[in-house]
Scaffold this motif. Structure first.
Motif, PDB file in Angstrom:
ATOM      1  N   ARG A  39     -34.546  56.792  48.194  1.00  0.00           N
ATOM      2  CA  ARG A  39     -34.242  58.038  47.479  1.00  0.00           C
ATOM      3  C   ARG A  39     -32.992  58.705  48.059  1.00  0.00           C
ATOM      4  NH1 ARG A  39     -39.310  61.774  47.384  1.00  0.00           N
ATOM      5  NH2 ARG A  39     -37.985  62.949  45.935  1.00  0.00           N
ATOM      6  N   ILE A  40     -32.870  58.706  49.384  1.00  0.00           N
ATOM      7  CA  ILE A  40     -31.680  59.277  50.020  1.00  0.00           C
ATOM      8  C   ILE A  40     -30.430  58.526  49.563  1.00  0.00           C
ATOM      9  CG2 ILE A  40     -30.478  59.543  52.228  1.00  0.00           C
ATOM     10  CD1 ILE A  40     -33.238  60.026  53.514  1.00  0.00           C
ATOM     11  N   TYR A  41     -30.511  57.198  49.592  1.00  0.00           N
ATOM     12  CA  TYR A  41     -29.378  56.359  49.197  1.00  0.00           C
ATOM     13  C   TYR A  41     -29.014  56.610  47.733  1.00  0.00           C
ATOM     14  CZ  TYR A  41     -26.491  52.125  49.208  1.00  0.00           C
ATOM     15  OH  TYR A  41     -25.442  51.223  49.141  1.00  0.00           O
ATOM     16  N   ASP A  42     -30.023  56.755  46.883  1.00  0.00           N
ATOM     17  CA  ASP A  42     -29.781  57.031  45.469  1.00  0.00           C
ATOM     18  C   ASP A  42     -29.131  58.397  45.270  1.00  0.00           C
ATOM     19  OD1 ASP A  42     -30.647  54.649  44.439  1.00  0.00           O
ATOM     20  OD2 ASP A  42     -32.676  55.339  43.964  1.00  0.00           O
ATOM     21  N   GLU A  43     -29.587  59.408  46.024  1.00  0.00           N
ATOM     22  CA  GLU A  43     -29.010  60.754  45.899  1.00  0.00           C
ATOM     23  C   GLU A  43     -27.535  60.737  46.276  1.00  0.00           C
ATOM     24  OE1 GLU A  43     -30.595  63.993  45.028  1.00  0.00           O
ATOM     25  OE2 GLU A  43     -31.805  62.444  44.064  1.00  0.00           O
ATOM     26  N   LEU A  44     -27.205  60.079  47.373  1.00  0.00           N
ATOM     27  CA  LEU A  44     -25.811  60.007  47.795  1.00  0.00           C
ATOM     28  C   LEU A  44     -24.974  59.187  46.820  1.00  0.00           C
ATOM     29  CD1 LEU A  44     -26.269  59.479  51.658  1.00  0.00           C
ATOM     30  CD2 LEU A  44     -25.728  61.609  50.449  1.00  0.00           C
ATOM     31  N   SER A  45     -25.582  58.162  46.225  1.00  0.00           N
ATOM     32  CA  SER A  45     -24.868  57.339  45.248  1.00  0.00           C
ATOM     33  C   SER A  45     -24.555  58.135  43.985  1.00  0.00           C
ATOM     34  CB  SER A  45     -25.701  56.108  44.884  1.00  0.00           C
ATOM     35  OG  SER A  45     -25.917  55.279  45.996  1.00  0.00           O
ATOM     36  N   ALA A  46     -25.528  58.906  43.519  1.00  0.00           N
ATOM     37  CA  ALA A  46     -25.392  59.598  42.238  1.00  0.00           C
ATOM     38  C   ALA A  46     -24.633  60.914  42.341  1.00  0.00           C
ATOM     39  CB  ALA A  46     -26.774  59.849  41.630  1.00  0.00           C
ATOM     40  N   TYR A  47     -24.820  61.640  43.450  1.00  0.00           N
ATOM     41  CA  TYR A  47     -24.312  63.012  43.517  1.00  0.00           C
ATOM     42  C   TYR A  47     -23.230  63.225  44.556  1.00  0.00           C
ATOM     43  CZ  TYR A  47     -28.492  63.590  40.753  1.00  0.00           C
ATOM     44  OH  TYR A  47     -29.450  63.455  39.776  1.00  0.00           O
ATOM     45  N   GLY A  48     -22.910  62.219  45.345  1.00  0.00           N
ATOM     46  CA  GLY A  48     -21.851  62.361  46.322  1.00  0.00           C
ATOM     47  C   GLY A  48     -22.337  62.910  47.650  1.00  0.00           C
ATOM     48  N   SER A  53     -29.713  69.027  55.390  1.00  0.00           N
ATOM     49  CA  SER A  53     -30.473  70.137  54.809  1.00  0.00           C
ATOM     50  C   SER A  53     -30.380  70.121  53.289  1.00  0.00           C
ATOM     51  CB  SER A  53     -29.968  71.471  55.366  1.00  0.00           C
ATOM     52  OG  SER A  53     -28.583  71.643  55.099  1.00  0.00           O
ATOM     53  N   GLY A  54     -29.218  69.762  52.755  1.00  0.00           N
ATOM     54  CA  GLY A  54     -29.080  69.670  51.304  1.00  0.00           C
ATOM     55  C   GLY A  54     -29.957  68.588  50.720  1.00  0.00           C
ATOM     56  N   LEU A  55     -30.010  67.444  51.396  1.00  0.00           N
ATOM     57  CA  LEU A  55     -30.895  66.368  50.952  1.00  0.00           C
ATOM     58  C   LEU A  55     -32.354  66.790  51.058  1.00  0.00           C
ATOM     59  CD1 LEU A  55     -29.109  63.291  52.539  1.00  0.00           C
ATOM     60  CD2 LEU A  55     -29.749  63.475  50.126  1.00  0.00           C
ATOM     61  N   GLY A  56     -32.687  67.503  52.146  1.00  0.00           N
ATOM     62  CA  GLY A  56     -34.060  67.965  52.321  1.00  0.00           C
ATOM     63  C   GLY A  56     -34.493  68.879  51.193  1.00  0.00           C
ATOM     64  N   ASP A  57     -33.595  69.776  50.777  1.00  0.00           N
ATOM     65  CA  ASP A  57     -33.911  70.680  49.670  1.00  0.00           C
ATOM     66  C   ASP A  57     -34.122  69.903  48.371  1.00  0.00           C
ATOM     67  OD1 ASP A  57     -33.696  72.852  51.353  1.00  0.00           O
ATOM     68  OD2 ASP A  57     -31.631  73.328  50.782  1.00  0.00           O
ATOM     69  N   ARG A  58     -33.297  68.886  48.138  1.00  0.00           N
ATOM     70  CA  ARG A  58     -33.375  68.119  46.895  1.00  0.00           C
ATOM     71  C   ARG A  58     -34.626  67.243  46.851  1.00  0.00           C
ATOM     72  NH1 ARG A  58     -28.185  68.011  44.285  1.00  0.00           N
ATOM     73  NH2 ARG A  58     -28.894  66.245  43.036  1.00  0.00           N
ATOM     74  N   LEU A  59     -35.035  66.728  48.013  1.00  0.00           N
ATOM     75  CA  LEU A  59     -36.133  65.765  48.059  1.00  0.00           C
ATOM     76  C   LEU A  59     -37.434  66.352  48.591  1.00  0.00           C
ATOM     77  CD1 LEU A  59     -34.163  62.640  49.376  1.00  0.00           C
ATOM     78  CD2 LEU A  59     -34.676  63.271  47.009  1.00  0.00           C
ATOM     79  N   GLY A  60     -37.419  67.641  48.925  1.00  0.00           N
ATOM     80  CA  GLY A  60     -38.645  68.279  49.395  1.00  0.00           C
ATOM     81  C   GLY A  60     -39.068  67.816  50.779  1.00  0.00           C
ATOM     82  N   ARG A  95     -22.383  57.746  50.880  1.00  0.00           N
ATOM     83  CA  ARG A  95     -22.622  56.308  50.785  1.00  0.00           C
ATOM     84  C   ARG A  95     -21.334  55.555  51.074  1.00  0.00           C
ATOM     85  NH1 ARG A  95     -24.648  52.844  45.474  1.00  0.00           N
ATOM     86  NH2 ARG A  95     -23.628  50.917  46.085  1.00  0.00           N
ATOM     87  N   VAL A  96     -21.423  54.476  51.821  1.00  0.00           N
ATOM     88  CA  VAL A  96     -20.263  53.625  52.058  1.00  0.00           C
ATOM     89  C   VAL A  96     -19.840  53.016  50.722  1.00  0.00           C
ATOM     90  CG1 VAL A  96     -19.466  51.497  53.158  1.00  0.00           C
ATOM     91  CG2 VAL A  96     -20.848  53.126  54.448  1.00  0.00           C
ATOM     92  N   PRO A  97     -18.557  53.124  50.340  1.00  0.00           N
ATOM     93  CA  PRO A  97     -18.116  52.591  49.045  1.00  0.00           C
ATOM     94  C   PRO A  97     -18.397  51.091  48.917  1.00  0.00           C
ATOM     95  CG  PRO A  97     -16.422  53.987  50.023  1.00  0.00           C
ATOM     96  CD  PRO A  97     -17.470  53.771  51.083  1.00  0.00           C
ATOM     97  N   GLY A  98     -18.656  50.673  47.705  1.00  0.00           N
ATOM     98  CA  GLY A  98     -18.908  49.261  47.438  1.00  0.00           C
ATOM     99  C   GLY A  98     -20.264  49.044  46.804  1.00  0.00           C
ATOM    100  N   SER A  99     -20.335  48.091  45.907  1.00  0.00           N
ATOM    101  CA  SER A  99     -21.586  47.772  45.231  1.00  0.00           C
ATOM    102  C   SER A  99     -22.442  46.872  46.119  1.00  0.00           C
ATOM    103  CB  SER A  99     -21.314  47.064  43.905  1.00  0.00           C
ATOM    104  OG  SER A  99     -20.548  47.885  43.047  1.00  0.00           O
TER     105      SER A  99
END
Length: 225
Positions: A39-48, A53-60, A95-99
């Motif tokens: 979920r953390i990896y997905d959040e950074l991938s989708a939202y930058g 603390s920002g991730l904690g707020d988004r993911l509870g 996220r480190v750039p790259g697929s």
């Protein structure tokens, strides 16, 4: 002693996208194989870039829990600190750039930790993608204007194809997606929003193989929502 993170670009390419996707190493796969880390990896991938603390707020979750999991992902080379955004009091992560690609589970020993990790990561990715679309359907009217609803789409097209025909179709779609990825992934336009595109192309489990002498042709059906 600080460990040197793995270099994603050093990992072998996937057969689907040679030179573009990089197959996760065993250590990176095991590091990612935790539902919260996916979920953390997905959040950074989708939202930058985001802070713990920002991730904690988004993911509870607590920022302390986020910091721990972020360090594990950093060690595996999947994410890195964005020093340009950081201050003395908080660190920004990206996220480190790259697929990336998950190893083909069929190539891993049945019941092995690596195969279980690959399946967990894939399952979590599919669950998140499904949830993102469900959120759009449930809450989109309250968040987006008609300019977004008029262009958002979900299409289903039913065809009868041989493996090589499906491969050719997917290759053409991939070429378009890669083109737009190159244009907008790192250089978003003013007024843009995060957009997620899903492509599922697969044979239906309960379908039957077309007989050589079968002259009947199903009419392709397109469903739009």
């Amino acid at each position: 002693m600080t460990e040197t993170p793995e270099n994603l670009a050093d990992q072998p390419s996937s057969t689907r996208h040679p030179g573009i996707d990089h197959v996760l190493s065993t250590s990176a796969l095991k590091s990612l194989a935790h539902p919260l880390r996916v979920r953390i990896y997905d959040e950074l991938s989708a939202y930058g870039p985001l802070t713990a603390s920002g991730l904690g707020d988004r993911l509870g979750e607590s920022s302390g829990s986020m910091s721990y999991h972020l360090r594990q992902l950093e060690r595996s080379g999947l994410i890195r600190e964005n020093a340009e955004r950081g201050t003395g009091r908080e660190r920004w992560w990206e996220r480190v750039p790259g697929s990336v690609a998950v190893p083909d589970a069929r190539s891993l020993p049945a019941g092995s930790a690596e195969r279980l990790a690959a399946k967990l990561v894939e399952d979590e990715w599919h669950r998140t993608r499904d949830q993102n679309y469900r959120d759009f359907l449930a809450e989109g009217d309250e968040v987006f204007g008609s300019e977004w609803h008029d262009v958002a789409t979900s299409d289903t097209i039913n065809l009868r194809l041989r493996p090589e025909q499906l491969a050719a179709l997917v290759a053409e779609i991939d070429a378009v997606l890669l083109k737009y990825g190159d244009l907008y992934k790192r250089t978003p336009s003013p007024g843009s929003r995060p957009v997620q595109i899903h492509l599922n192309a697969f044979p239906l489990i309960r379908g039957e193989v077309t007989d050589d002498n079968d002259t009947k042709h199903d009419t392709p059906r397109k469903e739009r929502s």
